[in-house]
Design a protein around this motif. Structure first.
Motif, PDB file in Angstrom:
ATOM      1  N   PHE A  18      84.567  75.166  31.862  1.00 27.71           N
ATOM      2  CA  PHE A  18      85.905  75.753  31.871  1.00 27.71           C
ATOM      3  C   PHE A  18      86.963  74.696  32.176  1.00 27.71           C
ATOM      4  N   THR A  42      85.474  82.165  35.664  1.00 25.79           N
ATOM      5  CA  THR A  42      86.827  82.410  35.154  1.00 25.79           C
ATOM      6  C   THR A  42      87.595  83.344  36.075  1.00 25.79           C
ATOM      7  N   HIS A  45      88.301  81.584  39.416  1.00 25.86           N
ATOM      8  CA  HIS A  45      89.331  80.559  39.226  1.00 25.86           C
ATOM      9  C   HIS A  45      90.725  81.191  39.101  1.00 25.86           C
ATOM     10  N   LYS A  46      90.839  82.320  38.403  1.00 27.58           N
ATOM     11  CA  LYS A  46      92.140  82.983  38.231  1.00 27.58           C
ATOM     12  C   LYS A  46      92.736  83.401  39.572  1.00 27.58           C
TER      13      LYS A  46
END
Length: 171
Positions: A18, A42, A45-46
């Protein structure tokens, strides 16, 4: 050429893929974000950012890291679904559901107790009525059958079956 073939032998972890960086053997993300679970990283991380997750994983003991990553992933999913309350909102909904179900269980137990007491009282009443009926029927049955057999003997004339021929003593 052998270095490039060894480089491609292990795919990069989901975090390095990513972030588009080379996944080194010492990568802190690799054990917890495998390449087949890219969505897990993901979402984390967001919400938290790769730098914060990396710092957190480096600060805690290695045996606690897997649980920490799972907690971060859960919190990140909850935060994306409900940006204001996150997992606290889910916990609150579950607590309300537990309270509602407890009230329903209490009401059902109260109904069960009422039904059990009603049935027990009904059975006691039936037993008392049956006992009274048995005593009454027993008393009535014995008396009429005694009188009816005596009356039947009188009516049929069984007492007249005594032979009067021998009364004279002529036997």
């Amino acid at each position: 050429m052998s270095s490039t073939s060894s480089y491609y032998s292990t795919p990069p972890c989901a975090a390095c893929k990513f972030l588009r960086r080379k996944c080194l053997p010492s990568c802190v993300f690799a054990p917890y974000f495998p390449p087949e679970e890219p969505i897990k990283f993901t979402t984390v991380h967001k919400v938290f950012g790769a730098s914060n997750v990396s710092k957190l994983l480096n600060e805690i003991q290695p045996h606690q890291r897997e649980d920490a990553v799972n907690s971060l992933a859960y919190e990140a999913e909850a935060r994306l679904k409900d940006p204001v309350y996150g997992c606290v909102g889910a916990i609150s909904v579950l607590q309300r559901q537990v309270i509602r179900l407890q009230k329903e269980l209490d009401a059902t137990n109260a109904d069960l107790m009422r039904y059990t007491n009603y049935e027990q009282a009904n059975n006691n009443q039936i037993m008392e009525n049956h006992q009274e009926r048995s005593n009454f029927q027993y008393g009535r049955r014995m008396v009429p059958s005694y009188y009816s057999s005596a009356r039947n003997n009188d009516i049929s004339g069984d007492h007249n079956n005594i032979s009067t021929d021998n009364c004279d003593g002529d036997s």
